[in-house]
Motif scaffolding. Structure first.
Motif, mmCIF file in Angstrom:
data_model
loop_
_atom_site.group_PDB
_atom_site.id
_atom_site.type_symbol
_atom_site.label_atom_id
_atom_site.label_comp_id
_atom_site.label_asym_id
_atom_site.label_seq_id
_atom_site.Cartn_x
_atom_site.Cartn_y
_atom_site.Cartn_z
ATOM 1 N N VAL A 1 0.857 -1.177 0.000
ATOM 2 C CA VAL A 1 0.000 0.000 0.000
ATOM 3 C C VAL A 1 0.900 1.236 0.000
ATOM 4 O O VAL A 1 2.100 1.149 0.253
ATOM 5 N N ALA A 2 0.319 2.376 -0.282
ATOM 6 C CA ALA A 2 1.106 3.606 -0.386
ATOM 7 C C ALA A 2 1.493 4.128 0.994
ATOM 8 O O ALA A 2 0.741 3.976 1.958
ATOM 9 N N PRO A 3 2.653 4.746 1.100
ATOM 10 C CA PRO A 3 2.992 5.455 2.336
ATOM 11 C C PRO A 3 2.239 6.777 2.409
ATOM 12 O O PRO A 3 1.777 7.296 1.392
ATOM 13 N N SER A 4 2.092 7.310 3.603
ATOM 14 C CA SER A 4 1.644 8.696 3.736
ATOM 15 C C SER A 4 2.804 9.610 3.368
ATOM 16 O O SER A 4 3.954 9.170 3.244
ATOM 17 N N ALA A 5 2.534 10.892 3.203
ATOM 18 C CA ALA A 5 3.614 11.842 2.922
ATOM 19 C C ALA A 5 4.632 11.846 4.057
ATOM 20 O O ALA A 5 5.847 11.928 3.827
ATOM 21 N N ARG A 6 4.153 11.725 5.304
ATOM 22 C CA ARG A 6 5.070 11.715 6.448
ATOM 23 C C ARG A 6 5.935 10.459 6.446
ATOM 24 O O ARG A 6 7.148 10.530 6.671
ATOM 25 N N LYS A 7 5.323 9.303 6.179
ATOM 26 C CA LYS A 7 6.096 8.062 6.140
ATOM 27 C C LYS A 7 7.075 8.060 4.971
ATOM 28 O O LYS A 7 8.198 7.559 5.083
ATOM 29 N N LEU A 8 6.668 8.623 3.852
ATOM 30 C CA LEU A 8 7.572 8.723 2.718
ATOM 31 C C LEU A 8 8.834 9.480 3.119
ATOM 32 O O LEU A 8 9.959 9.024 2.866
ATOM 33 N N ALA A 9 8.668 10.614 3.775
ATOM 34 C CA ALA A 9 9.828 11.406 4.198
ATOM 35 C C ALA A 9 10.667 10.650 5.228
ATOM 36 O O ALA A 9 11.901 10.649 5.159
#
Length: 369
Positions: free
Chosen positions: A152-160
């Protein structure tokens, strides 16, 4: 119940059909479709190297191989009702193989990459439940198809957070594939910023767990609205570990169904994949309990950093995560530890997808009567 089908043209690479999928993880990739819980989704997928090693290729084609194209995923699928903090359950109703597969040895990849450096390419004919190859004569590999990459996709925070973690891991000397816009789909900012699919993470991804065959259920923590589910990298067969870095790689078509468990991820002290089988699996081609609960461990320490290729830490985390699941059933921490010692099997799922090797812990449900 509604059935949806996601089509891809396997005769062309993902870049020629960018509306059909992606090869980076990013929360802003536009979903291909919205589905409801209980709907069945038929997902056509390219092979894990985007068709670069098709039936007519030879070992001479390996030097031109573009590793930035690996793992063309079909998706994302927006699952209505899935929100951050939930768990998305993915039930694999079927995984249909295509007739061609391949296995290759690429220099500088694999568990024994310092020892075995000669390139090699085997093409497999897949038919009647077996794979055979002229390059590996006298061998018939029984099939137990599964998807090597599901996430599943990361959130913007998890991506960073995960980008920073990868950078710290590389600075500490670990093997990491960092962000790279070359051959990225989508192109532009999302592709340049997106996570490479090589590394398994808390959102799933390139786990290469051979137990996720037809009938298995995979549970992934949700980080973005709609979960934004994608899959690809189908395997016809694989040994635990996937030591040369490729299985019997193939294009394939999984059929999946989703269930959303509200708030479950928020209640757990770890974030990561959990998997199970609740029906008897008679096929001897995978060695597993008849009815099991599984959880994965990766070499991520208490500070949230990846300790590259630390198989011991991955195994410890698999045990720790299984203890959490047993505590959810009412056992004390000590009781759970004892149960792990007397009944839980540790399996090395992969030792090649650096920096995060994967160890799975399997609990046979039969011990509970």
């Amino acid at each position: 119940m509604t059935t949806h089908t996601l089509h891809v043209d396997r005769s062309v690479p993902l870049a020629a059909e960018p509306h059909s999928g992606h090869n980076r993880f990013h929360p802003d990739i536009v979903p291909l479709i919205e589905v409801a819980e209980g709907d069945e989704v038929v997902i056509e997928c390219r092979d894990g190297v985007d068709g670069q090693l098709g039936p007519g290729t030879t070992i001479d084609d390996l030097p031109t191989f573009d590793s930035n194209r690996i793992h063309p995923l079909t998706g994302p699928v927006f699952v209505k009702g899935a929100e951050p903090g939930d768990v998305l359950e993915v039930e694999f109703l079927d995984i249909v193989p295509e007739p061609h597969g391949f296995t290759c040895i690429v220099p500088d990849l694999g568990f024994l990459r310092e020892e075995i450096t000669t390139p090699f390419l085997a093409h497999w004919d897949i038919a009647d439940g077996f794979a055979t190859s002229q390059q590996v004569p006298g061998v018939r590999i029984p099939g137990a198809s599964f998807m090597g990459l599901t996430g599943v996709a990361p959130s913007a925070r998890k991506l960073a957070e995960w980008v920073e973690r990868d950078q710290r891991c590389q600075e500490a000397g670990g093997a990491v594939l960092l962000q790279d816009p070359v051959s990225a789909v989508p192109q532009g900012g999302i592709g340049a910023e997106g996570l490479r699919t090589w590394t398994p993470r808390e959102n799933g991804g390139n786990m290469d767990c051979k137990l996720l065959t037809k009938g298995a259920k995979l549970m992934l923590p949700v980080f973005a609205e709609g979960a934004l589910f994608s899959t690809g990298d189908a395997h016809f067969a694989q040994g635990d570990g996937e030591v040369c870095c490729t299985a019997v790689e193939m294009a394939g078509t999984p059929v999946v169904r989703f269930t959303v468990h509200k708030g479950l991820a928020e209640k757990r002290t770890f974030a990561g994949p959990v998997f199970s089988r609740t029906s008897y699996y008679t096929d001897p081609r995978i060695a597993a309990p008849e009815h099991f609960l599984g959880v994965m461990g990766m070499p991520i320490n208490e500070e949230g950093d990846s300790e590259s290729e630390n198989l011991t830490l991955a195994a410890k985390n698999a045990v720790r995560n299984m203890i959490v699941l047993l505590q959810e059933r009412g056992f004390s921490r000590e009781q759970a530890y004892v149960i792990c010692s007397v009944a839980v099997d540790l399996r090395i799922s992969n030792v090649v997808d650096y920096p995060n090797f994967v160890v799975s812990a399997l609990l046979p449900e039969m011990i509970f009567g």
